[in-house]
Design an enzyme around this catalytic site. Sequence first.
Site, mmCIF file in Angstrom:
data_model
loop_
_atom_site.group_PDB
_atom_site.id
_atom_site.type_symbol
_atom_site.label_atom_id
_atom_site.label_comp_id
_atom_site.label_asym_id
_atom_site.label_seq_id
_atom_site.Cartn_x
_atom_site.Cartn_y
_atom_site.Cartn_z
ATOM 1 N N ASP A 26 0.832 -1.215 0.000
ATOM 2 C CA ASP A 26 0.000 0.000 0.000
ATOM 3 C C ASP A 26 0.865 1.263 0.000
ATOM 4 O O ASP A 26 2.001 1.246 0.477
ATOM 5 C CB ASP A 26 -0.922 -0.025 1.234
ATOM 6 C CG ASP A 26 -2.089 0.936 1.086
ATOM 7 O OD1 ASP A 26 -2.387 1.357 -0.055
ATOM 8 O OD2 ASP A 26 -2.703 1.279 2.120
ATOM 9 N N ASN A 74 -10.665 -2.848 -5.802
ATOM 10 C CA ASN A 74 -9.905 -1.852 -6.572
ATOM 11 C C ASN A 74 -10.504 -1.597 -7.963
ATOM 12 O O ASN A 74 -10.184 -0.596 -8.605
ATOM 13 C CB ASN A 74 -8.426 -2.269 -6.712
ATOM 14 C CG ASN A 74 -7.633 -2.116 -5.428
ATOM 15 O OD1 ASN A 74 -6.700 -2.876 -5.170
ATOM 16 N ND2 ASN A 74 -7.977 -1.131 -4.600
HETATM 17 C C1 IPE Z 1 -5.407 -2.802 -0.393
HETATM 18 O O1 IPE Z 1 -5.091 -1.465 -0.514
HETATM 19 C C2 IPE Z 1 -5.319 -3.483 -1.719
HETATM 20 C C3 IPE Z 1 -3.970 -3.611 -2.279
HETATM 21 C C4 IPE Z 1 -2.859 -3.209 -1.729
HETATM 22 C C5 IPE Z 1 -3.894 -4.303 -3.542
HETATM 23 P P1 IPE Z 1 -6.225 -0.353 -0.701
HETATM 24 O O2 IPE Z 1 -5.499 0.949 -0.757
HETATM 25 O O3 IPE Z 1 -7.093 -0.691 -1.835
HETATM 26 O O4 IPE Z 1 -7.052 -0.502 0.638
HETATM 27 P P2 IPE Z 1 -7.964 0.550 1.417
HETATM 28 O O5 IPE Z 1 -8.941 1.093 0.423
HETATM 29 O O6 IPE Z 1 -7.044 1.618 1.928
HETATM 30 O O7 IPE Z 1 -8.577 -0.228 2.519
HETATM 31 C C1 IPE Z 2 -1.480 0.314 -3.391
HETATM 32 O O1 IPE Z 2 -1.323 1.692 -3.432
HETATM 33 C C2 IPE Z 2 -1.741 -0.259 -4.761
HETATM 34 C C3 IPE Z 2 -3.133 -0.674 -4.975
HETATM 35 C C4 IPE Z 2 -4.059 -0.693 -4.070
HETATM 36 C C5 IPE Z 2 -3.506 -1.097 -6.304
HETATM 37 P P1 IPE Z 2 -2.549 2.687 -3.361
HETATM 38 O O2 IPE Z 2 -2.916 3.056 -4.760
HETATM 39 O O3 IPE Z 2 -3.646 2.171 -2.535
HETATM 40 O O4 IPE Z 2 -1.854 3.926 -2.652
HETATM 41 P P2 IPE Z 2 -2.538 4.937 -1.636
HETATM 42 O O5 IPE Z 2 -3.107 4.131 -0.524
HETATM 43 O O6 IPE Z 2 -3.583 5.680 -2.402
HETATM 44 O O7 IPE Z 2 -1.397 5.800 -1.198
HETATM 45 MG MG MG Z 3 -4.152 2.367 -0.583
#
Ligand code: IPE
Ligand code: IPE
Ligand code: MG
Length: 253
Positions: A26, A74
């Site tokens: 994340d 996602n």
């Molecule tokens: C979890 O991260 C999913 C992945 C890292 C693939 P998200 O960024 O989607 O999760 P939330 O929305 O903060 O819970």
């Molecule tokens: C994790 O990074 C990757 C996916 C969930 C696909 P994020 O895109 O969730 O990054 P933040 O949480 O917005 O910083």
């Molecule tokens: Mg995230």
Amino acid sequence: MAELLGDLISPISGGRVPRHVAIIMDGNGRWATQRGLPRVAGHRAGTENIRRVIERFADHGVQYLTLYAFSTENWSRPQREVRALIRLLRYFLRRELDNLHRNNIRLQMLGHIETLPEWLQRQVGDAILLTRENSRMALNICFSYGGRDDVVLAVRRLLAEGVAADDVTEEALAARLLTAGMPDPDLLIRTAGEQRISNFLLWQSAYAELYFTDAFWPDFGREDIDMALAEYGRRKRKFGGLLPEDIEALRGR
Ligand code: IPE
Ligand code: IPE
Ligand code: MG
């Protein structure tokens, strides 16, 4: 004791290491935003980071590494970002496949592969086939993966096979999850400061040690890995029971 828990001894640090590490990668978006870059640039940097992370965990002797790349939730992100993440999966496979194979790493994909474009499904299938006999470490990429979905699909399989109610055991269900045949994760890491599971490996993480770090995924490197493993080595895993030393202490009381 380490043997009892299935832990191994790290060839690098000499410490106890988990057999199976799962990571919620994340913070790509925040990494990019902090630099005034588009979110997609963060995803690219995050993808680049996967290589060194794989190498480090393999060097420590970890046998299963499971990376959460894209959740079932996602899909609700803007189409542009979703498309970029799918392209990055292709980029990752193109760039890393030879390297993975040379390093004796077996690639597996967990999730709804059928939602990917056909050309990418073929590429994924070829990569799995090429590396299937590799034995140093299994790398699971979770794409379009959801923990609840995993359980629902396992229940559907039980029903489709006509398994009788009395035969629906924890083992029977686990054997129909996408992780069938793998040990449960011992250590679950989440980067970027968030402290939640976000629908990752819900069933499988029942007794995983949780480790949270503020580092954004593109910055999560060797030192962070070594710190996470050192912390794991200090955890006392009891699985609801007592440690041998606790039982020992009870004697003579
Ligand atoms: C979890 O991260 C999913 C992945 C890292 C693939 P998200 O960024 O989607 O999760 P939330 O929305 O903060 O819970
Ligand atoms: C994790 O990074 C990757 C996916 C969930 C696909 P994020 O895109 O969730 O990054 P933040 O949480 O917005 O910083
Ligand atoms: Mg995230």
